[in-house]
Motif scaffolding. Structure first.
Motif, PDB file in Angstrom:
ATOM      1  N   TRP A  61      25.542  23.339  41.762  1.00  0.00           N
ATOM      2  CA  TRP A  61      26.653  23.951  41.068  1.00  0.00           C
ATOM      3  C   TRP A  61      27.982  24.535  41.793  1.00  0.00           C
ATOM      4  CZ3 TRP A  61      28.643  28.902  41.385  1.00  0.00           C
ATOM      5  CH2 TRP A  61      29.405  29.478  40.310  1.00  0.00           C
ATOM      6  N   SER A 100      37.836  44.503  21.685  1.00  0.00           N
ATOM      7  CA  SER A 100      38.321  43.365  21.703  1.00  0.00           C
ATOM      8  C   SER A 100      37.166  42.249  21.704  1.00  0.00           C
ATOM      9  CB  SER A 100      39.356  42.932  22.683  1.00  0.00           C
ATOM     10  OG  SER A 100      39.020  43.509  23.830  1.00  0.00           O
ATOM     11  N   ASN A 142      31.517  23.410  41.007  1.00  0.00           N
ATOM     12  CA  ASN A 142      32.493  24.463  40.701  1.00  0.00           C
ATOM     13  C   ASN A 142      33.288  25.111  41.525  1.00  0.00           C
ATOM     14  OD1 ASN A 142      31.854  24.328  37.692  1.00  0.00           O
ATOM     15  ND2 ASN A 142      29.847  24.915  38.406  1.00  0.00           N
ATOM     16  N   LEU A 143      32.876  25.108  42.957  1.00  0.00           N
ATOM     17  CA  LEU A 143      33.548  25.684  43.808  1.00  0.00           C
ATOM     18  C   LEU A 143      34.233  24.673  44.890  1.00  0.00           C
ATOM     19  CD1 LEU A 143      31.204  28.798  44.647  1.00  0.00           C
ATOM     20  CD2 LEU A 143      33.175  28.782  43.171  1.00  0.00           C
ATOM     21  N   TRP A 182      39.359  51.450  29.181  1.00  0.00           N
ATOM     22  CA  TRP A 182      39.160  49.823  29.351  1.00  0.00           C
ATOM     23  C   TRP A 182      37.747  49.819  28.732  1.00  0.00           C
ATOM     24  CZ3 TRP A 182      35.085  46.903  31.139  1.00  0.00           C
ATOM     25  CH2 TRP A 182      35.328  45.515  31.008  1.00  0.00           C
ATOM     26  N   ILE A 227      39.843  32.987  48.264  1.00  0.00           N
ATOM     27  CA  ILE A 227      39.447  34.129  47.459  1.00  0.00           C
ATOM     28  C   ILE A 227      38.219  34.851  47.896  1.00  0.00           C
ATOM     29  CG2 ILE A 227      38.541  34.467  45.094  1.00  0.00           C
ATOM     30  CD1 ILE A 227      40.099  32.088  44.136  1.00  0.00           C
ATOM     31  N   MET A 228      37.317  33.965  48.240  1.00  0.00           N
ATOM     32  CA  MET A 228      36.124  34.773  49.016  1.00  0.00           C
ATOM     33  C   MET A 228      36.394  35.664  50.041  1.00  0.00           C
ATOM     34  SD  MET A 228      33.090  33.772  47.882  1.00  0.00           S
ATOM     35  CE  MET A 228      32.268  32.240  47.214  1.00  0.00           C
ATOM     36  N   CYS A 249      38.498  49.872  24.847  1.00  0.00           N
ATOM     37  CA  CYS A 249      39.490  48.620  24.275  1.00  0.00           C
ATOM     38  C   CYS A 249      38.842  47.253  24.570  1.00  0.00           C
ATOM     39  CB  CYS A 249      40.847  48.792  25.239  1.00  0.00           C
ATOM     40  SG  CYS A 249      41.695  50.165  24.812  1.00  0.00           S
ATOM     41  N   PHE A 250      38.225  47.118  25.663  1.00  0.00           N
ATOM     42  CA  PHE A 250      37.284  45.934  25.851  1.00  0.00           C
ATOM     43  C   PHE A 250      36.405  45.740  24.869  1.00  0.00           C
ATOM     44  CE2 PHE A 250      34.168  43.319  28.286  1.00  0.00           C
ATOM     45  CZ  PHE A 250      35.395  41.840  28.476  1.00  0.00           C
ATOM     46  N   ILE A 285      44.171  59.104  42.613  1.00  0.00           N
ATOM     47  CA  ILE A 285      43.295  57.695  42.352  1.00  0.00           C
ATOM     48  C   ILE A 285      42.025  57.794  41.395  1.00  0.00           C
ATOM     49  CG2 ILE A 285      42.427  55.580  43.568  1.00  0.00           C
ATOM     50  CD1 ILE A 285      44.535  55.827  45.660  1.00  0.00           C
ATOM     51  N   GLY A 332      41.420  55.271  33.210  1.00  0.00           N
ATOM     52  CA  GLY A 332      41.429  53.975  33.185  1.00  0.00           C
ATOM     53  C   GLY A 332      40.134  53.277  32.543  1.00  0.00           C
ATOM     54  N   PHE A 349      40.960  27.071  48.297  1.00  0.00           N
ATOM     55  CA  PHE A 349      41.021  28.284  47.343  1.00  0.00           C
ATOM     56  C   PHE A 349      39.831  29.078  47.200  1.00  0.00           C
ATOM     57  CE2 PHE A 349      44.639  25.906  45.015  1.00  0.00           C
ATOM     58  CZ  PHE A 349      45.669  27.028  45.482  1.00  0.00           C
ATOM     59  N   THR A 350      38.676  28.455  47.257  1.00  0.00           N
ATOM     60  CA  THR A 350      37.547  29.293  46.931  1.00  0.00           C
ATOM     61  C   THR A 350      37.171  30.160  48.402  1.00  0.00           C
ATOM     62  OG1 THR A 350      36.270  27.386  45.920  1.00  0.00           O
ATOM     63  CG2 THR A 350      34.835  29.068  46.816  1.00  0.00           C
ATOM     64  N   ASN A 359      40.413  22.876  46.169  1.00  0.00           N
ATOM     65  CA  ASN A 359      39.522  23.738  45.646  1.00  0.00           C
ATOM     66  C   ASN A 359      38.688  24.564  46.567  1.00  0.00           C
ATOM     67  OD1 ASN A 359      39.798  23.894  42.958  1.00  0.00           O
ATOM     68  ND2 ASN A 359      38.393  22.351  42.451  1.00  0.00           N
ATOM     69  N   ALA A 360      38.104  23.846  47.750  1.00  0.00           N
ATOM     70  CA  ALA A 360      37.260  24.479  48.476  1.00  0.00           C
ATOM     71  C   ALA A 360      38.104  25.378  49.487  1.00  0.00           C
ATOM     72  CB  ALA A 360      36.782  23.233  49.705  1.00  0.00           C
TER      73      ALA A 360
END
Lengths: 404, 374
Positions: B30, B358, B34-35, B351, B48-49, B354-355, B340, B347, B44-45, B41-42
């Protein structure tokens, strides 16, 4: 009601209308006239009451109606203005200052929101699970939190916690970010810089001419012309050439720390930053959703057909998918842009001097001319929305399905 | 041909299916699919990680680990984390505003009534669902106002100045959309009407309320509306805002209904005509139920918009939840910079609501999709 009627009764009723021996009030034509007369009469009475009440109230409060107040000196300062302004200027000038500030934040918001929206909208279709989830989280988070809350959050929870003037975050001693705002260098044109501006204008015109020429040639001969790279070259090359020929007629005005603040350069006040960030992040989430819907509306067969005739993946996106997706996206973009402009009125919450805040807020408070100020503001927002609608409809005509 | 084969045909025995190759199942496969499916792609993964690994521990630490949960005032907050004591201390204000403390059951009662009526409109038997829930809905706002105000039902009078908090946001949005419903329906009918005058008036109305910023409408409500009434009439601030929200909402909902009307096949109109129904019978008995069904997802989406917009009330000084938060933040006992925490709390509440709505809308949309296409 209907349930209780027997078939016979219905038949009888039907026959009666057929025979023509009916009262005039059963004739839909006359009915329409009667209804509309009543409607107009009601409306006229309604407006008559409102107007006479208003006039009476205004008289009682001693407010002179009319637009004469526009020539009076405003007597207050505005936090930020794109044109010169001081407190002795008239209310009309306040109106113009506010209008320009609204335009500024709207344009910046629209550009940033479009970029964010398209990036996150396309990210949804990534084959990378993580990228897709990032897009989903972005959209669902920012879409479902009230915009005003986001504006206040950016303004008083994020930007207010930036370091003070003396400990500004800086990028190469040219760009400074602190609690007072963002300070960036400004390009100041010297003698000869007009030629560079002319070169930019010429380049833009040349790009349009070249595009239509390339399209005509491709339609006629099938030969392709690298329009994108040529445009890029024109857009950057021509002004660059002009700059070099005129001997670089620009000086850069860097912001410098002096005393308690920065001098020189362009100052972006935190109010403007917070409003722009919040507006573009919020609207960007909606645009991402629109882009997603648009791309999903293109049947998968289109991609397969494009592959089968041997187009490369990049070309499939730009020639097959995007033009079809635009048909769905453009009308949605239209309404998102309009709501962005309308939402920019929320500037009032953080005292960014947009049209609504300086004119309907402060000017109304000072003069009491409620009807005139609100009326003028509403007209402006209507005009802006109509302008957006006009531009987007023109654009929509370009992307719409052409029946052959 | 077949009988030329041997008399006892060999029975065909398919070989046992082999398990899928290890490289296509399980978590590793998987992740590869996907990652790390390609080099970009790798990259980016990993990027992001790394970003998440940088941020998420800090957030968790701030929210849960080094945060303070119990205490009476902000002196209890000594850690680096969030000071939830602030939210706890102000929670009554956030939900109920300054409503008299021993009368808060009235606000709860109103919210429960709203909930019950909504649930009833989904669960009642279809044969009399509309007949019961439509009148209930229309009575509800006025009933809630009577309960909250108290004078009409013989309870202690609570002035509207004390109404506030998140419950005000919810009740305001609900009261506005319920009253806007019949109006918007009329405007939508007007816009589709054959009568030119009725049509143009509807168009002007709808476009006006859609084209004007909500804030301008609120200003009109608080500054211009008092001018419209005869001298000496004093209309409550909340009522003025309510009127504004109703008008605003009916403009948007009229467009939703117009879309709904267009989605109804013309055969339905013709069928209604052919069995001899009059205009109102046709509209109310045949078309309207279908329109409501078809436009339910859009109605919910519009409601979410209205619900988010109730926050704008703070600009004209009505103590809804965000205004309460601002008041709390500037309170002299709580000047420790709890912005904060406060914004995150409010918030998250918005959220969730509203979530949730929707999600509900997209569920309904999916259900409708199978039953109502062509």
């Amino acid at each position: 009601m209907f349930k209780q009627k027997t078939t016979e009764q219905i038949k009888a009723a039907t026959r009666k209308t057929d025979s023509g021996s009916h009262a005039f009030y059963n004739n839909p034509k006359y009915r329409a006239v009667i209804y509309q007369t009543l409607l107009i009469a009601g409306l006229a009475y309604f407006f008559y009451t409102i107007i006479s009440n208003t006039l009476g109230n205004l008289e009682a409060a001693g407010i002179k109606s009319g637009f004469g107040f526009l020539d009076n000196a405003a007597g207050y300062d505005v936090l930020m203005s794109l044109i010169s302004f001081d407190s002795t200027d008239t209310y009309l000038r306040v109106f113009v200052v506010g209008f320009l500030n609204t335009i500024l934040v709207s344009i910046m918001g629209i550009i940033l929101a479009t970029i964010l929206g398209f990036i996150f909208g396309v990210m949804y279709f990534s084959r990378n699970w993580l990228i897709k989830k990032v897009s989903v989280v972005y959209v669902e988070t920012f879409r479902n939190i009230p915009l005003l809350l986001q504006i206040l959050f950016w303004y008083s929870a994020v930007l207010a916690t930036l370091p003070g003037v003396r400990d500004s975050l800086s990028l190469g001693e040219a760009i400074f970010l602190n609690v007072r705002g963002l300070f960036i260098p400004q390009l100041v044109g010297q003698a000869g810089s007009t030629l560079v501006y002319i070169a930019i204008a010429v380049a833009i015109v040349a790009i349009f001419v070249m595009r239509s020429w390339a399209k005509k040639r491709q339609d006629a001969t099938g030969e392709q012309f690298p329009v994108f790279y040529a445009s890029l070259g024109l857009f950057f090359g021509l002004p660059l050439l002009a700059t070099l020929i005129t001997g670089i007629p620009f000086t850069v005005d860097y912001p410098v720390l002096q005393g308690f603040g920065f001098r020189g350069g362009i100052t972006v006040i935190p109010e403007l930053m917070a409003l722009t960030i919040a507006l573009s992040v919020y609207t960007g989430a909606f645009i991402a959703e629109a882009v997603r819907a648009g791309i999903q509306a293109v049947p998968h067969g289109q991609t397969e057909a494009a592959r089968s005739i041997g187009l490369r993946e990049g070309k499939i996106m730009s020639l097959i998918i995007v033009p079809q997706a635009m048909r769905v996206i453009v009308p949605l973009l239209n309404s998102e842009y309009q709501s962005l402009v309308k939402n920019s009125t929320l500037a009032a919450a953080i005292a960014y001097p947009d049209l609504f805040n300086v004119f309907v807020g402060t000017a109304l408070n000072q003069t009491g001319q409620a009807i005139e100020t609100i009326f003028m503001a509403i007209i402006v927002y209507f005009a802006l929305n109509m302008f957006i609608s006009f531009v987007m409809n023109r654009f929509n005509n370009n992307v719409e399905l052409v029946g052959r | 041909m077949a009988n030329t084969f041997k008399s006892d045909p060999i029975e065909f025995k398919p070989a046992e299916a082999k398990p899928a190759p290890d490289s296509t199942v399980g978590i590793v496969a998987w992740m590869r699919g996907n990652l790390f499916s390609s080099i970009p792609n790798a990259a980016f993964t990993i990027l992001i990680m790394l970003g998440l690994a940088n941020v998420i521990p800090d957030i968790i630490d701030w929210m849960f680990i080094s945060s303070t949960w119990s205490g009476a005032n902000q002196d209890a907050c000594v850690g680096d984390g969030a000071c939830w004591v602030f939210v706890k201390a102000w929670s009554q204000q956030f939900f109920y505003g300054s409503y008299t403390t021993d009368q808060i059951w009235r606000v709860n009662l109103s919210l429960i009534l709203l909930f019950v009526v909504i649930v009833m409109s989904f669960t009642l038997p279809a044969s009399y669902r509309l007949k019961v829930s439509v009148p209930l809905f229309l009575v509800l706002p006025f009933l809630c106002i009577a309960i909250l105000d108290g004078r009409l039902v013989g309870l202690e009078h609570v002035n509207t100045d004390f109404w506030g908090g998140f419950s005000l946001n919810v009740l305001m949005a609900a009261a506005a959309i319920i009253v806007a419903f019949p109006f918007s329906f009329l405007w939508a009918l007007g816009r589709r009407s054959d009568m030119p005058l009725a049509r143009s008036i509807s168009v002007v109305f709808i476009e006006f309320f859609r084209g004007v910023p909500v804030l301008a409408l609120f200003f009109m409500g608080s500054v211009m509306l008092p001018l419209f009434f005869a001298e000496g009439t004093n209309v409550d601030k909340l009522v003025r805002v309510w009127i504004v929200l109703i008008f605003f909402m009916s403009g948007y909902m009229a467009e939703v209904f117009r879309g709904g009307f267009q989605a109804i096949p013309s055969g339905q109109y013709e069928a209604a005509d052919s069995i001899g129904l009059g205009y109102w019978q046709k509209t109310l008995l045949i078309i309207l139920p279908q329109v409501i069904k078809v436009s339910m997802p859009n109605i919910l989406a519009t409601f979410v918009m209205l619900f988010k917009n109730t926050v704008f009330l703070l600009i004209i000084g009505i103590p809804e939840v965000l205004q309460t938060l601002l008041t709390a933040l500037s309170n002299s006992n709580w000047l420790g910079g709890h912005a904060i925490e406060g914004y995150v709390f409010v918030g998250v509440i918005f959220w969730l609501c509203c979530f949730g709505m929707s999600m509900l809308a997209s569920n309904i949309e999916k259900k409708l999709d199978t039953s109502h296409r062509n």
